[in-house]
Scaffold this motif. Sequence first.
Motif, PDB file in Angstrom:
ATOM      1  N   ARG A   1       0.982  -1.188  -0.207  1.00 19.19           N
ATOM      2  CA  ARG A   1       0.028   0.335  -0.441  1.00 19.19           C
ATOM      3  C   ARG A   1       0.722   1.287   0.126  1.00 19.19           C
ATOM      4  N   VAL A   2       2.022   1.272   0.559  1.00 13.13           N
ATOM      5  CA  VAL A   2       2.932   2.458   0.790  1.00 13.13           C
ATOM      6  C   VAL A   2       3.452   2.109  -0.438  1.00 13.13           C
ATOM      7  N   ARG A   3       4.002   1.422  -0.946  1.00 15.85           N
ATOM      8  CA  ARG A   3       4.512   0.846  -2.530  1.00 15.85           C
ATOM      9  C   ARG A   3       3.242   1.782  -4.078  1.00 15.85           C
ATOM     10  N   SER A   4       2.532   1.632  -3.629  1.00 14.88           N
ATOM     11  CA  SER A   4       1.718   2.238  -4.286  1.00 14.88           C
ATOM     12  C   SER A   4       1.531   3.908  -3.653  1.00 14.88           C
ATOM     13  N   VAL A   5       1.446   4.376  -2.683  1.00 21.22           N
ATOM     14  CA  VAL A   5       1.082   5.601  -2.429  1.00 21.22           C
ATOM     15  C   VAL A   5       2.017   6.627  -2.900  1.00 21.22           C
ATOM     16  N   ALA A   6       3.211   5.804  -2.342  1.00 22.90           N
ATOM     17  CA  ALA A   6       4.387   6.438  -3.323  1.00 22.90           C
ATOM     18  C   ALA A   6       4.573   6.996  -5.191  1.00 22.90           C
ATOM     19  N   ALA A   7       4.234   5.784  -5.102  1.00 19.09           N
ATOM     20  CA  ALA A   7       4.170   5.556  -7.243  1.00 19.09           C
ATOM     21  C   ALA A   7       3.496   6.709  -7.602  1.00 19.09           C
ATOM     22  N   GLN A   8       2.539   6.587  -7.004  1.00 20.27           N
ATOM     23  CA  GLN A   8       1.044   8.167  -7.311  1.00 20.27           C
ATOM     24  C   GLN A   8       1.488   9.478  -6.791  1.00 20.27           C
TER      25      GLN A   8
ATOM     26  N   GLU B   1      16.149  17.207  -3.125  1.00 17.97           N
ATOM     27  CA  GLU B   1      15.983  17.413  -2.147  1.00 17.97           C
ATOM     28  C   GLU B   1      14.442  17.535  -1.980  1.00 17.97           C
ATOM     29  N   ASP B   2      14.102  18.625  -2.886  1.00 12.38           N
ATOM     30  CA  ASP B   2      12.771  18.493  -2.912  1.00 12.38           C
ATOM     31  C   ASP B   2      11.057  17.437  -3.304  1.00 12.38           C
ATOM     32  N   LEU B   3      11.700  16.807  -4.141  1.00 11.99           N
ATOM     33  CA  LEU B   3      10.598  15.883  -4.345  1.00 11.99           C
ATOM     34  C   LEU B   3      11.208  14.033  -3.301  1.00 11.99           C
TER      35      LEU B   3
ATOM     36  N   ILE C   1       8.441  11.977   0.812  1.00 13.07           N
ATOM     37  CA  ILE C   1       7.887  11.338   2.601  1.00 13.07           C
ATOM     38  C   ILE C   1       6.399  11.872   3.070  1.00 13.07           C
ATOM     39  N   GLY C   2       6.454  12.702   2.592  1.00 11.93           N
ATOM     40  CA  GLY C   2       4.981  14.166   2.869  1.00 11.93           C
ATOM     41  C   GLY C   2       3.848  13.305   2.763  1.00 11.93           C
ATOM     42  N   ALA C   3       4.283  12.621   1.661  1.00 17.29           N
ATOM     43  CA  ALA C   3       3.001  11.780   0.675  1.00 17.29           C
ATOM     44  C   ALA C   3       2.658  10.568   1.488  1.00 17.29           C
ATOM     45  N   VAL C   4       3.608  10.073   1.910  1.00 21.23           N
ATOM     46  CA  VAL C   4       3.343   8.500   2.741  1.00 21.23           C
ATOM     47  C   VAL C   4       3.325   9.076   3.976  1.00 21.23           C
ATOM     48  N   LEU C   5       3.786   9.973   4.759  1.00 20.97           N
ATOM     49  CA  LEU C   5       3.390   9.822   6.261  1.00 20.97           C
ATOM     50  C   LEU C   5       1.720  10.124   6.816  1.00 20.97           C
ATOM     51  N   GLU C   6       1.269  11.011   5.427  1.00 17.89           N
ATOM     52  CA  GLU C   6      -0.440  12.433   5.415  1.00 17.89           C
ATOM     53  C   GLU C   6      -1.337  10.499   4.910  1.00 17.89           C
ATOM     54  N   GLU C   7      -0.951  10.261   3.959  1.00 13.75           N
ATOM     55  CA  GLU C   7      -1.771   9.218   3.116  1.00 13.75           C
ATOM     56  C   GLU C   7      -1.667   7.439   4.015  1.00 13.75           C
ATOM     57  N   CYS C   8      -1.151   7.452   4.579  1.00  9.80           N
ATOM     58  CA  CYS C   8      -1.032   5.661   5.127  1.00  9.80           C
ATOM     59  C   CYS C   8      -0.531   5.529   6.477  1.00  9.80           C
TER      60      CYS C   8
ATOM     61  N   GLU D   1      10.928  -0.373  12.222  1.00  5.93           N
ATOM     62  CA  GLU D   1      12.182   0.262  12.720  1.00  5.93           C
ATOM     63  C   GLU D   1      11.542   0.772  13.944  1.00  5.93           C
ATOM     64  N   LYS D   2      11.596   1.569  14.911  1.00  9.37           N
ATOM     65  CA  LYS D   2      11.790   1.973  16.472  1.00  9.37           C
ATOM     66  C   LYS D   2      11.557   3.677  15.864  1.00  9.37           C
ATOM     67  N   GLY D   3      10.480   4.290  16.289  1.00 13.74           N
ATOM     68  CA  GLY D   3      11.492   6.104  15.373  1.00 13.74           C
ATOM     69  C   GLY D   3      10.929   5.758  14.308  1.00 13.74           C
ATOM     70  N   LEU D   4      10.601   4.734  13.316  1.00 18.26           N
ATOM     71  CA  LEU D   4      10.359   5.611  11.881  1.00 18.26           C
ATOM     72  C   LEU D   4       9.572   6.882  11.399  1.00 18.26           C
ATOM     73  N   ILE D   5       8.336   6.895  12.573  1.00 14.21           N
ATOM     74  CA  ILE D   5       7.773   8.402  12.029  1.00 14.21           C
ATOM     75  C   ILE D   5       8.106   9.085  11.851  1.00 14.21           C
ATOM     76  N   GLU D   6       9.262   9.434  13.287  1.00 12.89           N
ATOM     77  CA  GLU D   6      10.185  10.873  13.615  1.00 12.89           C
ATOM     78  C   GLU D   6      11.112  10.719  12.844  1.00 12.89           C
ATOM     79  N   LYS D   7      11.877  10.160  12.563  1.00 12.41           N
ATOM     80  CA  LYS D   7      12.872   9.894  11.465  1.00 12.41           C
ATOM     81  C   LYS D   7      12.370  10.931  10.054  1.00 12.41           C
ATOM     82  N   LEU D   8      11.081  10.294   9.795  1.00 12.37           N
ATOM     83  CA  LEU D   8      10.782  10.727   8.133  1.00 12.37           C
ATOM     84  C   LEU D   8      10.020  12.212   8.079  1.00 12.37           C
TER      85      LEU D   8
END
Length: 457
Positions: free
Chosen positions: A133-140, A259-261, A266-273, A285-292
């Motif tokens: 699901r993440v892969r699909s959101v990232a491709a879109q 960098e912008d891309l 990452i912003g799209a994945v954070l928001e949609e997944c 991965e502990k701390g993944l969301i904070e890392k992103l």
Amino acid sequence: MKHLDIREVLNKQELRGQTAVVCGWVRTFRESAQVAFLELSDGTSFQKLQVVIEKGSLAFDPECTKLGASVAVKGVVVQAYKGEGNELNATEISLLGKCPPEYPIQKKRTTLEFLRTVPHLRLRTNTFAAVFRVRSVAAQAIHRYFHEHGYYYINAPLITASDCEGAGEMFRVTTQPWNASYKTEEEYYKNDFFGVKAGLSVSGQLEGEVAATALGKIYTFGPSFRAENSNTTRHLAEFWHVEPEVAFAELPDVIEIAEDLLKYLIGAVLEECPDELRFFDSFVEKGLIEKLRHVVASDFAVCPYTEAIGILQKENARFQFPVEWGSDLQSEHERYLTEQVFKRPVFVTDYPKEIKSFYMKQNADGRTVAATDLLVPGIGEIIGGSEREADPQKLRAAMEERKMDLSAYRQYLDLRTFGTVPHGGFGLGFERFVMYCTGMENIRDVTLFPRSSKNIM
Ligand code: 4AD
Ligand code: MG
């Protein structure tokens, strides 16, 4: 079959009190004296739907309760007993397909290694369904980013006669078996389908440059093929490659776009997944969301290769492959730079020309090229790019130095003969990006059917 996605049934308040049909696979079944609970997943959401069965109120095939069985359930949508979403009070349960007990996706046996042996079934687990699901959101999001920024989407050919990266990693495309009567390689290829040696493309860049020097800003997003024998957790023989190419762009522009891309994606994945990321954060991965979040908010570092070598040389004792000026950076060096030194993504720039491709713009120092690799913690190189050599003489000289067959690159050289412009671009490894967003550590676990040496399941 008329039915609703489980995602909808779970989340839509306005469905409460209404009758709905859902279809899915059984994930768990538990029962007490009065009620039984069937948990269903149809892939449309991370959350499963709880189906409540009042015992004795309806008759159904006992096969409907077996792990992995596929069923259709009709029922009344009600607010869940626990939590905010909805659940379904069953009025009718029918079996679509039974699932015998040798179903490989059992609760206890699900190590990632084991699941690699059942690639056709592993998407039914929480982990793999979330990855895809993440892969699909990232491709879109990739298409959306470029569309919103005025880029055109180009489809470069997958069969090609030119080796873009020049590293000899091309798979050959042929229709004829070897025939000992041919005296030379040339004679052999002359009789082959295309009349010359052909292979699967390692990159759409060279064709991307053709399009960029007419349309301005373009990108390709498709598979690239590399016959690399490196059996690592970051390499595939077939991977998906995002390659923007931009006319009138110099190296600093290329860095800015990359960098912008990356931040946008990452912003799209954070928001949609959010559900998927919470799961990866807890179990992968502990701390993944904070890392992103941190990556989206911070500026990436930029470090010239020569400085990077200075930093690494002081630490040579810790490396399996000590470095000196001129060495290619190994994964251990890349990860040390981004994880220990900069602690964030870092663009390494201006590499020695000997370790980079022929097409990169030659810097004035005569030793380096205007190239950049973006290194990120946990992965190492995720992007490779450069400004391209726009001067026909310099480009020709670089190709001759590498003993390349110039006649195969006549069109590429023409771009420099007829109205040459500074331009540049980069390639983002899509699977590596998905690894970065999910915390998955093996590229084979973010690819439906991973292809690597001796592995084509
Ligand atoms: O650094 P690379 O080889 O650059 C190019 O191919 C350029 N032609 C790109 C360009 O400027 N348009 O590959 C780009 C990225 C790498 O940084 C990596 O993320 C990914 O593609 N990549 C692979 N991913 C998985 N498996 C492999 N075998 C990969 N090889 C490269
Ligand atoms: Mg590279």
